[in-house]
Write an enzyme that holds these catalytic residues in place. Structure first.
Site, mmCIF file in Angstrom:
data_model
loop_
_atom_site.group_PDB
_atom_site.id
_atom_site.type_symbol
_atom_site.label_atom_id
_atom_site.label_comp_id
_atom_site.label_asym_id
_atom_site.label_seq_id
_atom_site.Cartn_x
_atom_site.Cartn_y
_atom_site.Cartn_z
ATOM 1 N N HIS A 194 3.083 0.483 3.299
ATOM 2 C CA HIS A 194 3.026 -0.781 2.556
ATOM 3 C C HIS A 194 2.226 -0.583 1.278
ATOM 4 C CE1 HIS A 194 -0.806 -0.790 4.737
ATOM 5 N NE2 HIS A 194 -1.266 -1.548 3.735
ATOM 6 N N ASP A 247 -0.545 -2.905 -0.887
ATOM 7 C CA ASP A 247 -1.412 -3.985 -0.406
ATOM 8 C C ASP A 247 -0.967 -5.373 -0.871
ATOM 9 O OD1 ASP A 247 -3.100 -2.489 1.191
ATOM 10 O OD2 ASP A 247 -4.413 -1.946 -0.473
ATOM 11 N N HIS A 279 1.046 3.085 0.902
ATOM 12 C CA HIS A 279 0.232 3.959 1.747
ATOM 13 C C HIS A 279 0.488 3.672 3.217
ATOM 14 C CE1 HIS A 279 -2.181 0.421 0.681
ATOM 15 N NE2 HIS A 279 -2.668 0.485 1.909
ATOM 16 N N ARG A 283 -12.822 -2.000 2.235
ATOM 17 C CA ARG A 283 -11.900 -2.023 1.085
ATOM 18 C C ARG A 283 -12.260 -3.142 0.126
ATOM 19 N NH1 ARG A 283 -5.729 -3.435 2.227
ATOM 20 N NH2 ARG A 283 -6.314 -5.457 1.385
HETATM 21 C C1 SIN Z 1 -5.193 -0.155 4.002
HETATM 22 O O1 SIN Z 1 -4.014 -0.293 4.312
HETATM 23 O O2 SIN Z 1 -5.678 -0.707 3.022
HETATM 24 C C2 SIN Z 1 -6.100 0.707 4.871
HETATM 25 C C3 SIN Z 1 -5.564 2.049 5.119
HETATM 26 C C4 SIN Z 1 -6.237 2.741 6.267
HETATM 27 O O3 SIN Z 1 -6.711 2.117 7.204
HETATM 28 O O4 SIN Z 1 -6.239 3.977 6.259
#
Ligand code: SIN
Length: 309
Positions: free
Chosen positions: A114, A116, A265, A282
């Site tokens: 996805h 974000d 990601h 984050r």
């Molecule tokens: C995310 O999707 O922002 C986090 C990615 C992760 O947990 O590695």
């Protein structure tokens, strides 16, 4: 051969994979960074789409301060209710929360590819993720370069992708009846985005298909659900081809900074069964409303634009 770009400022930028990702050394994110350093990091981000820093001794305040050098910092997430006290911008990605919030053990909130929060009409421009507690192995994250994915499509498929708009919506990832479940339903986020967006800084075109947010609706405007699904499957698989990706092994103090307008990601789901905690934090930068190749803007269906300060 490793290419190392050494800047006048002493930053080293070391590419990590053929299409995406670079490690930056020679900078301490606790410092009050000067404009030239910020410009170099931004240039590396525009080029490599995700950049990584190791061994950074920073906490929430320094992470937010670093993020502010690159744009307006949003609240943690449209659905976040319990950010760390005093830090409304910090989204904890914390395996210890998911069993309660999501109803099952997992090490990240989403284990699908996805970009974000693309259910927003203005998805974040960038995200900065800092690792704190990690399993001894497993729990890596991968990123893919959506510009490379677009540029390597056959011309006929690029022409189709240039013209279509895809429905993105927030998928309820919450235990039914929980506070989070209620909040997701109340603030239902839905937007149509062009399948190809033009990057506001680089002018590059990116295949903006965010599988995690388009899988629920499976809707391309003007196509039947069945046709939409088949076209989306093709675009998702092109966007996430292994050759466009880089995989990052987290250590405590690692920081990843990605351009959310040019990447997707994946939190790799290989650690929940190991029984170790995984905690990262984050922050996201306010994003613009995407524009397609003909200048058309994304369209808000439900929810509000997400602004930072
Ligand atoms: C995310 O999707 O922002 C986090 C990615 C992760 O947990 O590695």
């Amino acid at each position: 051969m490793t290419t190392i770009t050494e800047s006048a400022l002493g930053l080293d930028v070391v590419p990590l994979a053929g299409y995406i990702g670079a490690k930056i050394t020679g900078v301490d994110l606790r410092d009050d960074l000067d404009d030239a350093t910020v410009a170099e990091i931004r240039a590396a981000l525009n080029k490599y789409k995700v950049v990584f820093f190791r061994d950074q001794q920073i906490g929430h305040a320094e992470q937010v301060a670093f993020a502010r050098r690159f744009g307006r910092v949003t609240p943690a997430h449209p659905h976040e209710e319990n950010p760390p006290e005093g830090f409304p911008e910090i989204l904890p990605i914390d395996s210890r929360r998911y069993e309660t919030n999501l109803g099952r053990k997992r090490t990240s909130y989403d284990h699908s590819w996805h970009t974000d929060v693309t259910a927003l009409v203005n998805p974040p421009a960038a995200s900065i993720l800092r690792a704190d507690i990690l399993p001894p192995y497993g729990g890596d994250t991968a990123w893919t370069n959506l510009v490379a994915a677009y540029e390597n499509l056959p011309q006929e498929l690029r022409d189709l992708a240039d013209r279509i708009d895809i429905r993105h919506q927030f998928q309820a990832r919450a235990a039914e009846g929980s506070q989070r479940d209620r909040k997701i339903r109340e603030a239902n986020l839905v937007a149509y985005h062009p399948a190809v967006r033009v990057h506001p800084e680089t002018g590059e075109r990116a295949l903006f298909v965010s599988p995690g947010f388009t899988r629920g609706a499976r809707e391309i405007r003007g196509f039947s659900p069945d046709q939409s699904e088949r076209i989306l499957k093709l675009l998702w698989s092109e966007a996430t081809r292994t050759e466009y990706t880089v995989r990052f092994r987290w250590k405590p103090g690692s920081v990843a900074f990605w351009d959310n307008r040019a990447t997707a990601h994946l939190a790799i789901a290989d650690a929940a069964h190991l029984g170790h905690d995984r905690v990262l934090y984050r922050v996201t930068l306010e994003g613009d409303v995407p524009r397609g190749v003909d200048g058309r803007e994304s369209e808000l269906v439900s929810g509000e634009p997400f602004h930072g300060a």
